[in-house]
Write a protein that holds these residues in place. Structure first.
Motif, PDB file in Angstrom:
ATOM      1  N   VAL A 143     -55.752 -17.981  -3.078  1.00 56.25           N
ATOM      2  CA  VAL A 143     -55.370 -19.241  -3.820  1.00 56.25           C
ATOM      3  C   VAL A 143     -55.786 -17.306  -5.150  1.00 56.25           C
ATOM      4  O   VAL A 143     -57.236 -16.670  -4.397  1.00 56.25           O
ATOM      5  N   PRO A 144     -55.509 -17.773  -6.047  1.00 56.37           N
ATOM      6  CA  PRO A 144     -56.004 -16.841  -7.491  1.00 56.37           C
ATOM      7  C   PRO A 144     -57.397 -16.783  -7.200  1.00 56.37           C
ATOM      8  O   PRO A 144     -57.948 -17.933  -6.976  1.00 56.37           O
ATOM      9  N   GLU A 145     -57.942 -15.538  -7.971  1.00 54.73           N
ATOM     10  CA  GLU A 145     -59.121 -15.225  -8.488  1.00 54.73           C
ATOM     11  C   GLU A 145     -59.584 -16.429  -8.923  1.00 54.73           C
ATOM     12  O   GLU A 145     -59.042 -16.513 -10.481  1.00 54.73           O
ATOM     13  N   ARG A 146     -60.368 -17.618  -8.535  1.00 54.12           N
ATOM     14  CA  ARG A 146     -60.976 -18.375  -9.524  1.00 54.12           C
ATOM     15  C   ARG A 146     -62.269 -19.353  -8.576  1.00 54.12           C
ATOM     16  O   ARG A 146     -62.760 -18.461  -7.546  1.00 54.12           O
ATOM     17  N   LYS A 147     -62.996 -19.501  -9.660  1.00 56.86           N
ATOM     18  CA  LYS A 147     -64.566 -20.073  -8.917  1.00 56.86           C
ATOM     19  C   LYS A 147     -64.653 -21.558  -9.090  1.00 56.86           C
ATOM     20  O   LYS A 147     -64.108 -22.367  -9.131  1.00 56.86           O
ATOM     21  N   THR A 148     -65.846 -21.797  -7.518  1.00 57.46           N
ATOM     22  CA  THR A 148     -65.813 -23.292  -7.864  1.00 57.46           C
ATOM     23  C   THR A 148     -67.123 -24.038  -8.931  1.00 57.46           C
ATOM     24  O   THR A 148     -67.461 -22.774  -9.914  1.00 57.46           O
ATOM     25  N   ALA A 149     -67.158 -25.174  -8.922  1.00 54.99           N
ATOM     26  CA  ALA A 149     -68.405 -25.275 -10.213  1.00 54.99           C
ATOM     27  C   ALA A 149     -69.439 -25.083 -10.184  1.00 54.99           C
ATOM     28  O   ALA A 149     -70.093 -25.184 -10.769  1.00 54.99           O
ATOM     29  N   ASP A 150     -69.775 -24.254  -8.566  1.00 57.07           N
ATOM     30  CA  ASP A 150     -71.616 -23.646  -9.004  1.00 57.07           C
ATOM     31  C   ASP A 150     -70.894 -22.154  -8.388  1.00 57.07           C
ATOM     32  O   ASP A 150     -72.236 -21.651  -8.413  1.00 57.07           O
ATOM     33  N   GLY A 151     -69.979 -21.709  -9.037  1.00 57.06           N
ATOM     34  CA  GLY A 151     -69.840 -20.263  -9.712  1.00 57.06           C
ATOM     35  C   GLY A 151     -69.843 -19.346  -8.318  1.00 57.06           C
ATOM     36  O   GLY A 151     -69.548 -18.155  -8.212  1.00 57.06           O
ATOM     37  N   PHE A 152     -68.901 -20.217  -6.906  1.00 59.94           N
ATOM     38  CA  PHE A 152     -68.632 -19.322  -5.590  1.00 59.94           C
ATOM     39  C   PHE A 152     -67.742 -19.394  -5.815  1.00 59.94           C
ATOM     40  O   PHE A 152     -67.029 -19.663  -6.779  1.00 59.94           O
ATOM     41  N   GLU A 153     -66.719 -17.934  -5.249  1.00 55.54           N
ATOM     42  CA  GLU A 153     -65.222 -17.808  -4.699  1.00 55.54           C
ATOM     43  C   GLU A 153     -64.877 -18.939  -4.250  1.00 55.54           C
ATOM     44  O   GLU A 153     -65.635 -19.014  -3.176  1.00 55.54           O
ATOM     45  N   GLU A 154     -63.775 -18.897  -4.736  1.00 53.11           N
ATOM     46  CA  GLU A 154     -63.741 -20.479  -3.563  1.00 53.11           C
ATOM     47  C   GLU A 154     -62.963 -20.692  -2.276  1.00 53.11           C
ATOM     48  O   GLU A 154     -63.667 -21.320  -1.999  1.00 53.11           O
ATOM     49  N   HIS A 155     -62.450 -19.775  -2.167  1.00 50.40           N
ATOM     50  CA  HIS A 155     -62.363 -19.574  -0.550  1.00 50.40           C
ATOM     51  C   HIS A 155     -63.945 -19.669  -0.139  1.00 50.40           C
ATOM     52  O   HIS A 155     -63.768 -20.386   1.172  1.00 50.40           O
ATOM     53  N   PHE A 156     -64.371 -18.465   0.186  1.00 52.27           N
ATOM     54  CA  PHE A 156     -66.070 -18.790   0.473  1.00 52.27           C
ATOM     55  C   PHE A 156     -66.623 -19.783  -0.091  1.00 52.27           C
ATOM     56  O   PHE A 156     -67.610 -21.031   0.462  1.00 52.27           O
ATOM     57  N   GLY A 157     -66.945 -20.293  -1.331  1.00 56.92           N
ATOM     58  CA  GLY A 157     -66.976 -21.916  -1.884  1.00 56.92           C
ATOM     59  C   GLY A 157     -66.754 -22.717  -0.901  1.00 56.92           C
ATOM     60  O   GLY A 157     -67.315 -24.040  -0.779  1.00 56.92           O
ATOM     61  N   LEU A 158     -65.421 -23.243  -1.135  1.00 55.51           N
ATOM     62  CA  LEU A 158     -65.099 -24.951  -0.214  1.00 55.51           C
ATOM     63  C   LEU A 158     -64.844 -24.775   0.831  1.00 55.51           C
ATOM     64  O   LEU A 158     -65.157 -25.276   1.748  1.00 55.51           O
ATOM     65  N   ASN A 159     -64.215 -23.822   1.848  1.00 57.95           N
ATOM     66  CA  ASN A 159     -63.838 -23.757   2.630  1.00 57.95           C
ATOM     67  C   ASN A 159     -65.052 -23.510   4.223  1.00 57.95           C
ATOM     68  O   ASN A 159     -65.018 -24.153   4.587  1.00 57.95           O
ATOM     69  N   TYR A 160     -66.077 -22.455   3.770  1.00 63.70           N
ATOM     70  CA  TYR A 160     -66.861 -21.967   4.141  1.00 63.70           C
ATOM     71  C   TYR A 160     -68.446 -23.048   3.773  1.00 63.70           C
ATOM     72  O   TYR A 160     -68.866 -24.085   4.278  1.00 63.70           O
ATOM     73  N   LEU A 161     -68.953 -22.386   2.592  1.00 63.44           N
ATOM     74  CA  LEU A 161     -70.508 -23.383   2.330  1.00 63.44           C
ATOM     75  C   LEU A 161     -70.136 -24.759   1.731  1.00 63.44           C
ATOM     76  O   LEU A 161     -71.267 -25.180   2.297  1.00 63.44           O
ATOM     77  N   GLY A 162     -68.846 -25.392   1.304  1.00 66.52           N
ATOM     78  CA  GLY A 162     -68.473 -27.005   1.053  1.00 66.52           C
ATOM     79  C   GLY A 162     -68.782 -27.330   2.381  1.00 66.52           C
ATOM     80  O   GLY A 162     -69.729 -28.524   2.706  1.00 66.52           O
ATOM     81  N   HIS A 163     -68.383 -27.121   3.343  1.00 62.86           N
ATOM     82  CA  HIS A 163     -68.145 -27.789   4.968  1.00 62.86           C
ATOM     83  C   HIS A 163     -69.751 -27.446   5.587  1.00 62.86           C
ATOM     84  O   HIS A 163     -70.189 -28.499   6.604  1.00 62.86           O
ATOM     85  N   PHE A 164     -70.988 -26.229   5.315  1.00 62.71           N
ATOM     86  CA  PHE A 164     -71.518 -25.813   5.424  1.00 62.71           C
ATOM     87  C   PHE A 164     -72.468 -26.892   4.984  1.00 62.71           C
ATOM     88  O   PHE A 164     -73.663 -27.388   6.116  1.00 62.71           O
ATOM     89  N   LEU A 165     -72.559 -27.023   3.985  1.00 67.05           N
ATOM     90  CA  LEU A 165     -73.188 -28.151   3.086  1.00 67.05           C
ATOM     91  C   LEU A 165     -73.759 -29.816   4.019  1.00 67.05           C
ATOM     92  O   LEU A 165     -74.292 -30.246   4.157  1.00 67.05           O
ATOM     93  N   LEU A 166     -72.004 -29.729   3.954  1.00 64.30           N
ATOM     94  CA  LEU A 166     -72.082 -31.390   4.302  1.00 64.30           C
ATOM     95  C   LEU A 166     -72.194 -31.498   5.472  1.00 64.30           C
ATOM     96  O   LEU A 166     -72.262 -32.217   5.860  1.00 64.30           O
ATOM     97  N   THR A 167     -71.699 -30.305   6.543  1.00 64.64           N
ATOM     98  CA  THR A 167     -72.612 -30.481   8.148  1.00 64.64           C
ATOM     99  C   THR A 167     -73.615 -30.489   8.061  1.00 64.64           C
ATOM    100  O   THR A 167     -74.360 -31.561   9.229  1.00 64.64           O
ATOM    101  N   ASN A 168     -74.319 -30.451   7.513  1.00 65.86           N
ATOM    102  CA  ASN A 168     -76.428 -29.802   7.502  1.00 65.86           C
ATOM    103  C   ASN A 168     -77.121 -31.304   7.191  1.00 65.86           C
ATOM    104  O   ASN A 168     -77.352 -31.693   7.076  1.00 65.86           O
ATOM    105  N   LEU A 169     -75.696 -32.316   5.525  1.00 69.72           N
ATOM    106  CA  LEU A 169     -76.769 -33.053   5.311  1.00 69.72           C
ATOM    107  C   LEU A 169     -76.410 -34.375   5.664  1.00 69.72           C
ATOM    108  O   LEU A 169     -77.094 -35.342   5.663  1.00 69.72           O
ATOM    109  N   LEU A 170     -75.397 -34.407   6.784  1.00 70.97           N
ATOM    110  CA  LEU A 170     -75.020 -35.819   7.464  1.00 70.97           C
ATOM    111  C   LEU A 170     -75.247 -35.036   9.254  1.00 70.97           C
ATOM    112  O   LEU A 170     -75.447 -35.962   9.747  1.00 70.97           O
ATOM    113  N   LEU A 171     -76.244 -33.904   9.847  1.00 74.85           N
ATOM    114  CA  LEU A 171     -76.949 -33.658  10.561  1.00 74.85           C
ATOM    115  C   LEU A 171     -77.428 -34.478  11.100  1.00 74.85           C
ATOM    116  O   LEU A 171     -77.661 -34.847  12.807  1.00 74.85           O
TER     117      LEU A 171
END
Length: 327
Positions: free
Chosen positions: A133-161
């Motif tokens: 994707v072109p350079e853009r940020k998530t709602a929380d200000g993270f680069e979208e690849h890192f924020g959605l692909n990784y951090l989003g799943h990181f948080l989801l997994t931990n909250l459901l752990l």
């Protein structure tokens, strides 16, 4: 600086893609799923399950009798996917819940709604993602690849752990499946600039997010094992698959994809096979910390096994999403 930060990741990513395509053409393109016993009574969450690999994964798990929850950010696509899966599998226990992985608030709301259902969680498939994707940020200000692909799943997994741990038993472990890709082999983790704010490269950012997913899985599995939990975490590589994930590829790349996809790319069903296998195969009962490609354990990038870097990534990720630094 520009050469290393922008041009080199492009060459690395496309070289990796070409290498995988050649393997699919001249090697074993895909593997056939073994006969899987009924999964009645189990509950699964599949992110990005409304289309592509995620849809094929959700549909197959539903056909095995599982209660499948599709997590996605498009209500219309999600509702349509639920209807089609219910009709095709004759399983009414398929539903869509809104979850925008580019928003920490949305992820927390999704988890809250899911927990209110008082369901177990036997399988979590972290499948959703964006690519180039072109350079853009998530709602929380993270680069979208890192924020959605990784951090989003990181948080989801931990909250459901907690729910996942409570759902696993000695004879039937709960499973966490995370979808990465071969581009992780050329990914680099820049801890000084995880947001890729300097000399942004969509290719480098994408590869970094996929490497982070592999390292996250390994570190999570080690913690689960140390705690004696009946939960396993594995990461899968679907190969090069014919989906609409390539819509942000440059026009020559899209042209090549249009010409070659039907002959050389895997179908969505073929791409989903390893995710499905990792989710329910009896052969993988109690086995975690693996990188799986075509249903086989495969060696991931050397850097992905660095436990110090895994720990550092985990701790930095916890700070970014605002959770305690332990699984």
């Amino acid at each position: 600086m520009w050469l290393r930060a922008v041009l080199l990741p492009i060459l690395r990513v496309y070289y990796t893609g070409l290498r995988v395509i050649l393997q699919q053409v001249y090697g074993r393109r895909a593997f056939s799923l073994p006969v899987i016993p009924s999964q009645n009574g189990k509950v699964a969450i599949v992110t990005g399950g409304a289309k592509g690999i995620g849809y094929s994964t959700a549909k197959h798990l539903s056909s095995l009798g599982m209660h499948v929850i599709i997590a996605g950010n498009n209500e219309a696509e999600g509702s349509e996917a639920v209807t089609r899966i219910q009709q095709d599998t004759h399983n009414e226990k398929v539903e869509f819940l809104y979850c925008d992985l580019a928003s920490m608030k949305s992820i927390r709301q999704f988890v809250q709604i899911f927990k209110a259902k008082n369901l177990c969680l036997h399988v979590l498939v972290n499948n959703a993602g964006v690519m180039l994707v072109p350079e853009r940020k998530t709602a929380d200000g993270f680069e979208e690849h890192f924020g959605l692909n990784y951090l989003g799943h990181f948080l989801l997994t931990n909250l459901l752990l907690k729910t996942t741990k409570e759902s696993g038993t000695e004879n039937l472990n709960a499973r966490i499946i995370t979808v990465s890709s071969a581009t992780h082999y050329v990914g680099e983790l820049n801890f000084d600039d995880l947001n890729s704010s300097c000399c942004y490269s969509p290719h480098g950012a994408y590869a970094q997010s996929k490497l982070a997913l592999v390292m996250f899985t390994y570190y999570l599995q080690r913690q689960l094992s140390e705690d004696g939990c009946y939960v396993t975490a594995n990461v899968v590589d679907p190969g090069v698959v014919n989906t609409d994930l390539y819509r942000n590829v440059c026009w020559p790349g899209r042209l090549v994809k249009w010409m070659a996809a039907r002959l050389f790319f895997k179908t969505a069903e073929e791409g989903a096979a390893t995710s499905i296998y990792a989710s329910v195969a009896p052969e993988l009962e109690g086995i975690g910390g693996c990188y799986l490609y075509n249903g086989q354990k495969t060696k991931s990038a050397d850097i992905s096994y660095n436990e110090d870097l895994q720990r550092k990534l985990w701790n930095e990720s916890c700070k970014m999403v605002g959770i305690p630094g332990s699984a």
